[in-house]
Design a protein around this motif. Structure first.
Motif, short mmCIF file in Angstrom:
data_model
loop_
_atom_site.label_atom_id
_atom_site.label_comp_id
_atom_site.label_asym_id
_atom_site.label_seq_id
_atom_site.Cartn_x
_atom_site.Cartn_y
_atom_site.Cartn_z
N ILE A 54 4.93 -31.56 -27.64
CA ILE A 54 6.38 -31.46 -27.37
C ILE A 54 6.70 -30.14 -26.69
O ILE A 54 7.50 -30.09 -25.74
N SER A 55 6.07 -29.05 -27.15
CA SER A 55 6.35 -27.74 -26.54
C SER A 55 5.90 -27.72 -25.09
O SER A 55 6.60 -27.16 -24.23
N TYR A 56 4.76 -28.34 -24.78
CA TYR A 56 4.30 -28.38 -23.39
C TYR A 56 5.28 -29.15 -22.51
O TYR A 56 5.62 -28.73 -21.40
N LEU A 57 5.76 -30.28 -23.02
CA LEU A 57 6.71 -31.07 -22.25
C LEU A 57 8.02 -30.31 -22.05
O LEU A 57 8.60 -30.32 -20.95
N LEU A 58 8.48 -29.60 -23.09
CA LEU A 58 9.72 -28.83 -22.98
C LEU A 58 9.58 -27.69 -21.97
O LEU A 58 10.47 -27.45 -21.15
N PHE A 59 8.45 -26.99 -22.02
CA PHE A 59 8.21 -25.92 -21.05
C PHE A 59 8.13 -26.49 -19.63
O PHE A 59 8.62 -25.88 -18.66
N SER A 60 7.53 -27.68 -19.50
CA SER A 60 7.43 -28.32 -18.19
C SER A 60 8.81 -28.67 -17.65
O SER A 60 9.08 -28.50 -16.45
N LEU A 61 9.68 -29.17 -18.53
CA LEU A 61 11.05 -29.48 -18.11
C LEU A 61 11.83 -28.20 -17.80
O LEU A 61 12.61 -28.15 -16.84
#
Length: 519
Positions: A494-501
């Motif tokens: 989830i953190s990777y996806l949030l940073f990507s967004l």
């Protein structure tokens, strides 16, 4: 997401979904194998015996499908259904003969194959005899899974991916059933696991027959080798056979070094197997799925001589793979030991087994990005009906692997063998990349590099989150440790996806739009 790539993404998603299901079942299977056999004699004998027929599988089965069968069938589909199905039946019959002969030969030569593949076993007569017995038992699996691969090639050419991809899940189900129902009651116990493999191979083949018949496949007894399509497959396949031989020789060399327990420690063969199984999950889920889905599209674009579309598809596939693989690599580096502990540490799989497997996993996963990228690039060469270049590159990578195995195995033990594989895989990817660029012109290397740096930045921020969470939740004797670990993994994703967004990665936006079905 561009409409051009939507069918490719959907096909990759189908393959990814079935692959994810298969890998979860595969992990359950490996957990049960680890609990029953640990890294002891039976585990090592089974790993070698199961691997030997799978060496030949790539020569005339899955390797042939990717390198020669799908590109050739794609061309014949344009000539009409009658021409397509005539060639499909001829190729099936050719495979029937080759696989049958090779299976009988393998059963007869099993003692020699084991001696060549695991010379370190000769010092333990019991381990050697058990490995020969299991190799003879499991060689018919080559016949079954080889025919399944040809059926998969026919269906994949027609853009039907689901049923062939489901086969590996059914194989794992049969092996799990054998571990639960047969292994406890058989002597030797590992015999029950071997029976499960054979039953799974039969099921994997049979489920394709109804779909093949529905699509138009008709069985016949023709065995013509003069058909232009059969000859074209043979022409394309011969270099691919040498390429597979080079790759399998690399695998064999790793196993040979790992069998030298006086240098790398006891249990090295099994540790490489278990760590490789973990690495195979993201590799198959994203790398193999995308490469398999992209192959028919790239083959069509090569037939149309539409190099611009070809380059865009290739870049899209590489960026998609890098977007998913970079966080997988970083997350596994941070959590290597907890991953092995959660999956395998029970029964006969003790702390020592966890330590050597985690060490191998840490260095194996460093090559995951290159494994996946090379799969995409090799598919691009096969689509261009060039099977010679990947052979030459694979041979060069083999030399790199042997060199670093010999250098690193002494100071780093089993970790050195895994690291040598990662180094050679990176060299393999770079050679393929630059040779393909020379062949088709620039296809966005700068864009891929810049995107990779962004993915790496988000991945490193994810690593900080993972380290903090794991240091607080994953204490040695904490209650509900397994749930805490799964929560850690989920938090990292989830953190990777949030940073990507947050950093406005287009790939993350595409993923969100696809999940919400806006495209």
């Amino acid at each position: 997401m561009s409409r051009t790539f939507a069918p490719l993404a959907r096909s990759a998603a189908i393959l990814g979904g079935t692959t994810f299901s298969s890998r979860l079942l595969g992990f359950l299977r490996d957990v049960l194998i680890a609990r029953a056999f640990g890294t002891g004699t039976s585990a090592q004998a089974f790993v070698v015996a199961f691997t030997i027929p799978n060496l030949f599988r790539d020569f005339i089965a899955e390797g042939a499908v990717s390198a020669a069968v799908v590109p050739t069938l794609a061309g014949y589909w344009r000539k009409g259904k009658e021409a397509f199905w005539e060639l499909a039946a001829l190729l099936w019959n050719q495979a029937l003969l080759r696989l049958g002969f090779l299976t009988l030969l393998g059963v007869a030569l099993a003692p020699i194959l084991v001696l060549v593949y695991a010379p370190g076993f000769l010092g333990d007569p019991e381990k050697y005899r058990l490995t020969v017995f299991l190799t003879r038992l499991l060689f018919p699996f080559l016949f079954l899974v080889g025919l399944s691969a040809y059926g998969m090639g026919i269906l994949n050419t027609l853009r039907h991916f689901f049923i062939p991809a489901l086969g590996s899940s059914l194989l794992n189900c049969c092996m799990i059933a054998s571990l639960l129902l047969l292994v406890p009651w058989m002597e030797p116990q590992v015999l029950g696991l071997g029976i499960g493999v054979l039953v799974g191979g039969v099921v994997q083949l049979l489920i394709q027959f109804p779909v093949l018949r529905q699509k138009g496949f008709v069985f016949n007894a023709r065995f013509s080798s003069r058909h232009p399509g059969v000859q074209n497959v043979g022409r394309l396949l011969l270099p691919r056979v040498f390429g597979s031989a080079v790759y399998q020789l690399s695998v064999m060399i790793d196993r040979i070094f790992a069998s030298l327990s006086m240098i790398v420690g006891e249990g090295g063969v099994a540790a490489l197997y278990y760590s490789n199984r973990i690495v195979q999950l993201p590799f198959a889920l994203f790398g193999v799925s995308l490469a398999t889905a992209a192959l028919p599209t790239l083959s069509d674009q090569a037939q149309e001589e539409s190099l611009e579309k070809f380059r865009e598809t290739l870049l899209f596939s590489l960026k998609s793979v890098f977007f998913t693989m970079i966080p997988a690599v970083i997350g596994t580096l941070v959590l290597a030991r907890p991953i092995v502990r959660l999956l395998f540490e029970r029964g006969n799989f003790d702390v020592y087994s966890t330590d050597i497997t985690a060490q191998a996993l840490f260095f194996y996963v460093m090559g995951l990005l290159s494994f996946s990228g090379s799969k995409i690039l090799a598919s691009a060469f096969y689509s261009l009906q060039d099977t010679r270049t990947p052979v030459k590159v694979a041979a060069l990578a083999l030399l790199v692997n042997v060199l670093f195995n010999a250098i690193l195995m002494f100071p780093m033990k089993i970790g050195g063998i895994a690291l040598a594989t990662s180094i050679s895989s990176t060299a393999h990817f770079l050679f393929l990349f630059f040779l393909l660029r020379r062949r088709i012109g620039p296809f966005g290397g700068g864009r891929l590099f810049r995107a990779s740096l962004r993915f790496l930045g988000a991945g490193l921020l994810m690593a900080v989150c993972l380290s903090w969470i794991s240091s607080n939740l994953l204490k040695e004797n904490a209650p509900f440790w397994g749930l805490a670990f799964l929560g850690t993994i989920t938090s990292g994703a989830i953190s990777y996806l949030l940073f990507s967004l947050l950093f406005r990665f287009e790939e993350a936006k595409q993923l969100i739009r696809w999940i919400s079905k806006k495209e």
